[in-house]
Every structure is written in structure tokens, then in C-alpha cells.
Design a protein around this motif. Structure first.
Motif, mmCIF file in Angstrom:
data_model
loop_
_atom_site.group_PDB
_atom_site.id
_atom_site.type_symbol
_atom_site.label_atom_id
_atom_site.label_comp_id
_atom_site.label_asym_id
_atom_site.label_seq_id
_atom_site.Cartn_x
_atom_site.Cartn_y
_atom_site.Cartn_z
ATOM 1 N N LEU A 38 0.679 -1.062 -0.313
ATOM 2 C CA LEU A 38 -0.237 0.059 0.098
ATOM 3 C C LEU A 38 0.964 1.118 0.088
ATOM 4 O O LEU A 38 0.052 2.517 0.033
ATOM 5 N N ASP A 39 2.153 1.288 -0.542
ATOM 6 C CA ASP A 39 2.918 2.269 -0.238
ATOM 7 C C ASP A 39 2.304 3.410 -1.409
ATOM 8 O O ASP A 39 2.403 4.491 -0.602
ATOM 9 N N GLY A 40 2.092 3.579 -2.443
ATOM 10 C CA GLY A 40 1.695 4.078 -3.284
ATOM 11 C C GLY A 40 0.290 5.371 -2.670
ATOM 12 O O GLY A 40 0.336 6.139 -3.126
ATOM 13 N N ALA A 41 -0.891 4.224 -1.863
ATOM 14 C CA ALA A 41 -1.635 4.461 -1.908
ATOM 15 C C ALA A 41 -1.559 5.331 -0.535
ATOM 16 O O ALA A 41 -2.382 6.329 -0.361
ATOM 17 N N LEU A 42 -0.939 5.153 0.432
ATOM 18 C CA LEU A 42 -0.319 5.934 1.650
ATOM 19 C C LEU A 42 0.410 7.116 1.963
ATOM 20 O O LEU A 42 0.896 7.530 2.675
ATOM 21 N N GLY A 43 1.326 6.300 0.830
ATOM 22 C CA GLY A 43 2.329 7.390 0.570
ATOM 23 C C GLY A 43 1.387 9.063 0.747
ATOM 24 O O GLY A 43 2.640 10.128 1.313
ATOM 25 N N PRO A 44 0.823 9.290 -0.564
ATOM 26 C CA PRO A 44 -0.090 10.834 -0.477
ATOM 27 C C PRO A 44 -0.324 11.044 0.946
ATOM 28 O O PRO A 44 -0.546 12.257 1.118
ATOM 29 N N THR A 45 -0.614 10.075 1.691
ATOM 30 C CA THR A 45 -1.931 10.755 2.158
ATOM 31 C C THR A 45 -1.265 10.631 4.181
ATOM 32 O O THR A 45 -1.550 12.307 4.855
ATOM 33 N N MET A 46 -0.213 10.235 3.485
ATOM 34 C CA MET A 46 0.964 10.551 5.127
ATOM 35 C C MET A 46 1.703 12.071 4.831
ATOM 36 O O MET A 46 1.688 12.240 6.075
ATOM 37 N N LEU A 47 1.740 11.941 3.673
ATOM 38 C CA LEU A 47 2.535 13.259 3.155
ATOM 39 C C LEU A 47 1.379 14.656 3.335
ATOM 40 O O LEU A 47 2.051 15.788 4.620
ATOM 41 N N GLY A 48 0.221 13.845 3.201
ATOM 42 C CA GLY A 48 -0.977 15.455 3.301
ATOM 43 C C GLY A 48 -0.859 16.186 4.845
ATOM 44 O O GLY A 48 -0.940 16.875 5.301
ATOM 45 N N LEU A 49 -1.265 13.852 5.675
ATOM 46 C CA LEU A 49 -1.309 14.332 6.962
ATOM 47 C C LEU A 49 -0.382 15.268 7.822
ATOM 48 O O LEU A 49 -0.814 15.741 8.583
ATOM 49 N N GLY A 50 1.081 14.978 7.371
ATOM 50 C CA GLY A 50 2.161 16.205 7.901
ATOM 51 C C GLY A 50 2.254 17.274 7.855
ATOM 52 O O GLY A 50 2.539 18.172 8.563
ATOM 53 N N VAL A 51 2.076 17.806 6.114
ATOM 54 C CA VAL A 51 1.370 19.198 5.312
ATOM 55 C C VAL A 51 0.619 19.221 7.053
ATOM 56 O O VAL A 51 0.896 20.497 7.596
ATOM 57 N N ILE A 52 -1.032 18.967 7.566
ATOM 58 C CA ILE A 52 -2.016 19.823 7.653
ATOM 59 C C ILE A 52 -1.104 20.005 9.107
ATOM 60 O O ILE A 52 -1.444 20.605 9.959
ATOM 61 N N GLY A 53 -0.477 18.532 10.125
ATOM 62 C CA GLY A 53 0.046 18.542 10.966
ATOM 63 C C GLY A 53 0.569 19.622 11.649
ATOM 64 O O GLY A 53 0.816 20.792 12.258
ATOM 65 N N LEU A 54 1.810 19.890 10.338
ATOM 66 C CA LEU A 54 2.943 21.034 10.256
ATOM 67 C C LEU A 54 1.471 22.521 10.011
ATOM 68 O O LEU A 54 2.691 23.731 11.256
ATOM 69 N N LEU A 55 1.175 23.138 9.388
ATOM 70 C CA LEU A 55 0.346 24.009 9.897
ATOM 71 C C LEU A 55 -0.734 23.647 10.806
ATOM 72 O O LEU A 55 -0.179 25.381 11.377
ATOM 73 N N PHE A 56 -1.176 23.133 11.796
ATOM 74 C CA PHE A 56 -1.562 23.245 13.223
ATOM 75 C C PHE A 56 -0.694 23.685 14.286
ATOM 76 O O PHE A 56 -1.214 23.611 15.260
ATOM 77 N N LEU A 57 0.424 23.188 13.815
ATOM 78 C CA LEU A 57 1.811 23.632 14.346
ATOM 79 C C LEU A 57 1.995 25.177 14.854
ATOM 80 O O LEU A 57 1.997 25.466 16.373
ATOM 81 N N ILE A 58 1.603 25.581 13.597
ATOM 82 C CA ILE A 58 2.250 26.773 13.559
ATOM 83 C C ILE A 58 0.949 27.670 15.458
ATOM 84 O O ILE A 58 1.968 28.521 15.799
ATOM 85 N N PRO A 59 -0.147 27.420 15.038
ATOM 86 C CA PRO A 59 -0.512 28.564 16.119
ATOM 87 C C PRO A 59 -0.237 27.931 17.009
ATOM 88 O O PRO A 59 0.086 28.591 18.481
ATOM 89 N N PHE A 60 0.000 25.983 17.575
ATOM 90 C CA PHE A 60 -0.177 26.324 19.266
ATOM 91 C C PHE A 60 1.988 26.610 19.292
ATOM 92 O O PHE A 60 1.770 27.086 20.262
ATOM 93 N N VAL A 61 2.918 27.242 18.672
ATOM 94 C CA VAL A 61 3.592 27.138 18.681
ATOM 95 C C VAL A 61 4.035 28.757 19.005
ATOM 96 O O VAL A 61 4.300 29.630 20.101
ATOM 97 N N LEU A 62 2.633 29.234 18.344
ATOM 98 C CA LEU A 62 2.808 31.413 19.097
ATOM 99 C C LEU A 62 1.516 31.229 19.958
ATOM 100 O O LEU A 62 2.038 31.913 20.502
ATOM 101 N N LYS A 63 0.868 30.596 20.466
ATOM 102 C CA LYS A 63 0.346 29.886 22.175
ATOM 103 C C LYS A 63 0.959 29.892 23.257
ATOM 104 O O LYS A 63 1.532 30.576 23.989
ATOM 105 N N PHE A 64 1.832 28.688 22.459
ATOM 106 C CA PHE A 64 3.559 28.846 23.653
ATOM 107 C C PHE A 64 4.082 29.908 23.774
ATOM 108 O O PHE A 64 4.508 30.010 25.179
#
Length: 136
Positions: A38-64
């Protein structure tokens, strides 16, 4: 009270980061359990989750950062830097004297453009129609 509100905001900002991180771990385990099928199917999903997680990290860092940073000194403004109040400059301009000079230099027969015109029949002011008004 302010510290409690900041901590609750920090926890609320951490929830989507933990959710995305949990999904990344789950999909990583699914990928290793499937032996690479399932590498071909899960690779883009995991990449997208990583990018979205990094975007959610910005407000967390600012509040911290806001929680850890020392409070700003009173009167220093919202940025925490000391700002100097602008000094009002004194001027030699006298508005009353300027108006008196203008009125003295104006010709005697000049029309007073500031006064409203007398209304005609129907309650409309006389004279040519101005912008935005319908002509009579």
C-alpha cells in the motif's frame, strides 16, 4: 485567570496536532503490516497529514511562545517594545487669522457658495442638478 485561559488555548491547539500525529503512526503501521503493498496509496495520504499537522503546529507554537514570554511592561504597547509617544509640534498657524484674511480679500459681490439654495416648488432645491440627484 489569564494563565488558565492560555493553558486551555494551548491544549486546544495541541489536539489537532496529536490527532494528525496519531493518524500518521496508524498509517505507518498499516504500511509496514502490508509489506509495502500500500505504499503507493498511503504515501500521499501520509504526506498530506504531515503538512496539515505542520500547519496546525503554527498556532500552537505562537500560543506557547505567548505563554512562556514575560508579560509586557505597562504602557509599552502590544508588541512588548517600548514606544515613544509622538510629541505634538507647536505651529504658528492661526486658523482664525487665516479665515479673517480670506474674508477680507474676497470680493464684495462674490456669491456665498456654502449657503444652501432656496427650495423651489415641490421642496427640491433650485439650481442645476448635482451628482446623484435627478434633474427636475
Amino acid at each position: 485567570m489569564r494563565t488558565m485561559k492560555s493553558i486551555v488555548g494551548l491544549v486546544a491547539a495541541a489536539i489537532p496536532i496529536l490527532y494528525c500525529g496519531g493518524l500518521l503512526l496508524y498509517f505507518n503501521r498499516v504500511r509496514t503490516a502490508s509489506a509495502g503493498l500500500l505504499d503507493g496509496a498511503l504515501g500521499p495520504t501520509m504526506l498530506g497529514l504531515g503538512v496539515i499537522g505542520l500547519l496546525f503546529l503554527i498556532p500552537f507554537v505562537l500560543k506557547f511562545r505567548r505563554l512562556v514570554a514575560p508579560p509586557a511592561a505597562p504602557g509599552s504597547g502590544s508588541s512588548g517594545r517600548a514606544k515613544e509617544a509622538p510629541q505634538e509640534e507647536r505651529s504658528d498657524f492661526d486658523a482664525d487669522a487665516a479665515l479673517a484674511r480670506y474674508l477680507a480679500q474676497r470680493p464684495r459681490g462674490a456669491p456665498n457658495l456654502a449657503s444652501p439654495q432656496a427650495p423651489q416648488e415641490g421642496g427640491r432645491p433650485g439650481g442645476p442638478a448635482a451628482f446623484g440627484r435627478r434633474g427636475a
